[in-house]
Design an enzyme around this catalytic site. Structure first.
Site, PDB file in Angstrom:
ATOM      1  N   GLU A  33      -9.715  38.152  -3.203  1.00 47.70           N
ATOM      2  CA  GLU A  33      -9.808  37.126  -2.141  1.00 47.70           C
ATOM      3  C   GLU A  33     -10.313  35.792  -2.677  1.00 47.70           C
ATOM      4  O   GLU A  33     -10.013  34.744  -2.102  1.00 47.70           O
ATOM      5  CB  GLU A  33     -10.726  37.595  -0.999  1.00 47.70           C
ATOM      6  CG  GLU A  33     -10.122  38.644  -0.105  1.00 47.70           C
ATOM      7  CD  GLU A  33     -10.381  40.053  -0.607  1.00 47.70           C
ATOM      8  OE1 GLU A  33     -10.603  40.236  -1.836  1.00 47.70           O
ATOM      9  OE2 GLU A  33     -10.355  40.973   0.212  1.00 47.70           O
ATOM     10  N   HIS A  35      -9.474  34.333  -5.507  1.00 51.26           N
ATOM     11  CA  HIS A  35      -8.294  33.579  -5.949  1.00 51.26           C
ATOM     12  C   HIS A  35      -7.478  33.125  -4.738  1.00 51.26           C
ATOM     13  O   HIS A  35      -6.961  32.014  -4.695  1.00 51.26           O
ATOM     14  CB  HIS A  35      -7.398  34.460  -6.825  1.00 51.26           C
ATOM     15  CG  HIS A  35      -8.058  34.979  -8.061  1.00 51.26           C
ATOM     16  ND1 HIS A  35      -8.372  36.314  -8.241  1.00 51.26           N
ATOM     17  CD2 HIS A  35      -8.470  34.347  -9.189  1.00 51.26           C
ATOM     18  CE1 HIS A  35      -8.915  36.485  -9.423  1.00 51.26           C
ATOM     19  NE2 HIS A  35      -9.000  35.305 -10.022  1.00 51.26           N
ATOM     20  N   ASP A 148     -17.832  30.503 -10.957  1.00 51.14           N
ATOM     21  CA  ASP A 148     -17.929  30.132 -12.367  1.00 51.14           C
ATOM     22  C   ASP A 148     -18.318  28.662 -12.444  1.00 51.14           C
ATOM     23  O   ASP A 148     -17.532  27.805 -12.876  1.00 51.14           O
ATOM     24  CB  ASP A 148     -16.588  30.382 -13.059  1.00 51.14           C
ATOM     25  CG  ASP A 148     -16.228  31.854 -13.049  1.00 51.14           C
ATOM     26  OD1 ASP A 148     -17.084  32.674 -13.427  1.00 51.14           O
ATOM     27  OD2 ASP A 148     -15.115  32.188 -12.627  1.00 51.14           O
ATOM     28  N   GLN A 151     -18.208  26.924 -15.787  1.00 57.05           N
ATOM     29  CA  GLN A 151     -16.815  26.624 -16.140  1.00 57.05           C
ATOM     30  C   GLN A 151     -16.365  25.355 -15.412  1.00 57.05           C
ATOM     31  O   GLN A 151     -15.725  24.475 -16.000  1.00 57.05           O
ATOM     32  CB  GLN A 151     -15.921  27.806 -15.755  1.00 57.05           C
ATOM     33  CG  GLN A 151     -14.445  27.531 -15.888  1.00 57.05           C
ATOM     34  CD  GLN A 151     -13.611  28.784 -15.802  1.00 57.05           C
ATOM     35  OE1 GLN A 151     -13.405  29.462 -16.814  1.00 57.05           O
ATOM     36  NE2 GLN A 151     -13.113  29.110 -14.631  1.00 57.05           N
ATOM     37  N   SER A 183     -15.316  39.655  -7.695  1.00 52.45           N
ATOM     38  CA  SER A 183     -15.013  39.467  -9.116  1.00 52.45           C
ATOM     39  C   SER A 183     -14.101  40.597  -9.572  1.00 52.45           C
ATOM     40  O   SER A 183     -14.255  41.743  -9.123  1.00 52.45           O
ATOM     41  CB  SER A 183     -16.313  39.517  -9.925  1.00 52.45           C
ATOM     42  OG  SER A 183     -16.028  39.740 -11.294  1.00 52.45           O
TER      43      SER A 183
HETATM   44  O1  PAF Z   1     -11.696  31.553 -14.610  1.00 51.15           O
HETATM   45  C1  PAF Z   1     -10.737  32.088 -15.218  1.00 51.15           C
HETATM   46  O2  PAF Z   1     -10.070  32.998 -14.719  1.00 51.15           O
HETATM   47  C2  PAF Z   1     -10.386  31.605 -16.619  1.00 51.15           C
HETATM   48  O3  PAF Z   1     -11.517  31.221 -17.324  1.00 51.15           O
HETATM   49  C3  PAF Z   1      -9.344  30.467 -16.604  1.00 51.15           C
HETATM   50  C4  PAF Z   1      -9.844  29.246 -15.881  1.00 51.15           C
HETATM   51  C5  PAF Z   1      -8.056  30.965 -15.958  1.00 51.15           C
HETATM   52  C6  PAF Z   1      -9.026  30.057 -18.045  1.00 51.15           C
HETATM   53  O4  PAF Z   1      -8.523  31.114 -18.780  1.00 51.15           O
END
Ligand code: PAF
Length: 288
Positions: A33, A35, A148, A151, A183
């Site tokens: 969910e 994504h 993340d 990130q 996750s």
């Molecule tokens: O967050 C993720 O799934 C990965 O780090 C990403 C951003 C697709 C890069 O591989």
């Protein structure tokens, strides 16, 4: 939904779509969910949505779970189609990296704290693959989950320092009803660990409450959060950190936007979670 597997086809397709507003959702698959909420928002804000599924070997350390990382391409394709993804880009490792890279990208600021500290080289791999994916998909907007958050901060630097004409959008962490952040790695938890894992979010909420109550000293908050996790899980704490956001620098007193972040190792899974807060303790959701 179109499925594209080669870089050449992907780039040709984007040439045809260059007048469209493109929302890009990069993923490593095993969609959940979290994504889908990115896709949902991307659909509303763009003409088309491109999702990539690529488990990027460059961002896994030698002792990490690249081989074991969960994969289910068939199910993912079905889920992405149902969610309204227009193009699903699924390159192979060989397609993305036909030769060993002679260019090494490394990210400095903010990469040696939180997950960067325990996963050296991880964010170098992330920014490398995203640089390639951004060139291939040429999005108007790129969507990332704030689960993340480090990130997100690294991608923010990548986009601004390398002048990608892309709007970066961070969306709130999607959670199970008991607070556990969704996750792909949650499938690795035993049922006992799954119960324990709710402590991560409870600990973060405790930290937030302390800030709302007026505690400004990060050390006090970190101690309380650590104690909470230690007494309510069998997992071992990888880190509990409180840093400025998105700069990811130490703060002496909480008077700016901060991230409170935790990582806990269970037997087969290392879980991370965080909240991003204003100095008064109110939570930030969308960032762009
Ligand atoms: O967050 C993720 O799934 C990965 O780090 C990403 C951003 C697709 C890069 O591989």
């Amino acid at each position: 939904m179109k499925i594209i597997r080669t870089v050449q086809t992907m780039m040709k397709e984007m040439e045809l779509l260059k007048d469209k507003k493109v929302g890009f959702v990069p993923t490593m698959g095993y969609l959940h969910e979290g994504h889908l909420s990115l896709v949902e928002t991307a659909k509303k804000e763009n003409d088309i949505v491109i999702m990539s599924i690529f488990v990027n070997p460059l961002q896994f350390g030698p002792n990490e779970d690249f081989d074991q990382y969960p994969r289910d391409e068939q199910k993912d394709a079905e889920v992405a189609k149902q969610a309204g993804v227009s193009i699903l880009f699924i390159p192979t490792v060989n397609e993305m990296y036909p030769d060993e890279m002679s260019i090494n990208m490394t990210i400095g600021k903010g990469s040696n704290v939180l997950c960067g500290k325990s996963r050296p080289g991880h964010f170098d791999g992330v920014i490398t693959v995203l640089t390639k994916l951004f060139h291939m998909t040429q999005p108007t907007n790129a969507y990332f989950g704030l689960k993340d958050a480090q990130q997100f901060a690294m991608v923010n630097s990548l986009i601004s320092e390398l002048n990608f004409p892309i709007q970066l959008i961070g969306l709130p962490t999607v959670r199970e009803s008991d607070g556990l952040a969704k996750s792909s790695r949650n499938v690795y938890l035993s049922s006992m660990e799954r119960t324990d894992a709710t402590a991560l979010y409870s600990a973060l909420k405790l930290g937030q409450k302390l800030i709302v109550d007026g505690i400004k000293n990060p050390v006090t908050i970190i101690k309380e959060v650590e104690n909470f996790i230690r007494t309510s899980t069998k997992g071992s704490i990888d880190y509990v950190e409180l840093l400025s956001f998105p700069n990811l620098e130490n703060v002496v007193i909480i008077n700016e936007q901060i991230i409170l972040a935790v990582a806990v190792k269970f037997k087969k899974a290392r879980l991370i979670d965080n909240i991003i807060l204003n100095p008064d303790g109110s939570q930030l959701d969308r960032i762009n």
